[in-house]
Design an enzyme around this catalytic site. Structure first.
Site, mmCIF file in Angstrom:
data_model
loop_
_atom_site.group_PDB
_atom_site.id
_atom_site.type_symbol
_atom_site.label_atom_id
_atom_site.label_comp_id
_atom_site.label_asym_id
_atom_site.label_seq_id
_atom_site.Cartn_x
_atom_site.Cartn_y
_atom_site.Cartn_z
ATOM 1 N N ILE A 116 6.628 -5.228 -4.874
ATOM 2 C CA ILE A 116 5.981 -4.748 -6.098
ATOM 3 C C ILE A 116 4.522 -5.116 -5.890
ATOM 4 O O ILE A 116 4.149 -6.280 -6.008
ATOM 5 C CB ILE A 116 6.569 -5.413 -7.366
ATOM 6 C CG1 ILE A 116 8.044 -5.053 -7.530
ATOM 7 C CG2 ILE A 116 5.765 -4.988 -8.599
ATOM 8 C CD1 ILE A 116 8.730 -5.735 -8.709
ATOM 9 N N PRO A 117 3.697 -4.155 -5.503
ATOM 10 C CA PRO A 117 2.380 -4.439 -4.907
ATOM 11 C C PRO A 117 1.302 -4.900 -5.894
ATOM 12 O O PRO A 117 0.342 -4.186 -6.172
ATOM 13 C CB PRO A 117 2.016 -3.110 -4.251
ATOM 14 C CG PRO A 117 2.706 -2.087 -5.078
ATOM 15 C CD PRO A 117 3.993 -2.725 -5.525
ATOM 16 N N CYS A 118 1.450 -6.123 -6.386
ATOM 17 C CA CYS A 118 0.473 -6.679 -7.316
ATOM 18 C C CYS A 118 -0.891 -6.896 -6.663
ATOM 19 O O CYS A 118 -1.907 -6.968 -7.358
ATOM 20 C CB CYS A 118 0.998 -7.972 -7.930
ATOM 21 S SG CYS A 118 1.575 -9.183 -6.740
ATOM 22 N N HIS A 119 -0.932 -6.952 -5.342
ATOM 23 C CA HIS A 119 -2.213 -7.127 -4.645
ATOM 24 C C HIS A 119 -3.121 -5.910 -4.811
ATOM 25 O O HIS A 119 -4.312 -6.003 -4.568
ATOM 26 C CB HIS A 119 -1.983 -7.427 -3.155
ATOM 27 C CG HIS A 119 -1.233 -6.360 -2.423
ATOM 28 N ND1 HIS A 119 0.147 -6.259 -2.462
ATOM 29 C CD2 HIS A 119 -1.661 -5.341 -1.647
ATOM 30 C CE1 HIS A 119 0.522 -5.233 -1.729
ATOM 31 N NE2 HIS A 119 -0.553 -4.647 -1.223
#
Length: 149
Positions: A116-119
Site C-alpha cells: 500500500i504505497p504510502c511513500h
C-alpha cells in the site's frame, strides 16, 4: 499467524498473512517463518518489484489491513496512485474527505507499506514524513527507485 521474511534493499522485511490475505509488512526479520503459497508468491513479487517497479503494476494479491473505515478509505486511495507518481496529503484529503493532517495520520498508520504505497504521498513543500525503519531516507529511496523524484 504465518509470517515470511525476505531480504530487500531496505533491509529485512516480514510479510504476515491471516485468512489468505496479507495483513502487514514490517521492517525486520520475523521470528517464525512459514512458507504458505500466498507468502511465497508475495515475497517473489516483492523481489521482482525491487528490481523493476515500473513493470510490476499494483500488488496483485489480497490485502486486509486492520484499521478504521476512514483509514481503509485512505489506504485504498493510496493503491490507486500509479508507480512513479506522487500526490500530496492535501490532494488526497480533497479526494477522500478529511484534512491533510488526518490523511497524514492514516498514511502513517499504514500496516502494509510498499504494497500500500504510502511513500507516494508527499507534503506541499518537501517529502513529508515516513514511518518505515529508515524514515525519510527509505521514502526518498523508494521514490527514486520508481523514478518519481
Amino acid at each position: 499467524m504465518p509470517q515470511l521474511s525476505l531480504h530487500s534493499p531496505l533491509g529485512p522485511l516480514t510479510l504476515s498473512e491471516e485468512d489468505g490475505k496479507i495483513i502487514s509488512l514490517d521492517w525486520g526479520w520475523g521470528r517464525d517463518q512459514t512458507e504458505t503459497p500466498l507468502l511465497c508468491e508475495a515475497r517473489d513479487w516483492l523481489d521482482k518489484w525491487f528490481d523493476e517497479p515500473k513493470t510490476m503494476g499494483t500488488f496483485p494479491f489480497p490485502l486486509d489491513p486492520f484499521g478504521t473505515p476512514y483509514q481503509k478509505k485512505i489506504w485504498a486511495a493510496l493503491c490507486a496512485i500509479p508507480v512513479g507518481k506522487v500526490t500530496t496529503y492535501q490532494a488526497l484529503a480533497k479526494q477522500v474527505g478529511g484534512s491533510p493532517r488526518s490523511v497524514g495520520q492514516a498514511v502513517g498508520r499504514n500496516p502494509i507499506p510498499i504494497l500500500i504505497p504510502c511513500h507516494r504521498v508527499v507534503a506541499q513543500r518537501g517529502l513529508g514524513g515516513y514511518s518505515g525503519d529508515g524514515g525519510l531516507d527509505d521514502k526518498r529511496w523508494l521514490l527514486n527507485l520508481e523514478e518519481a523524484l
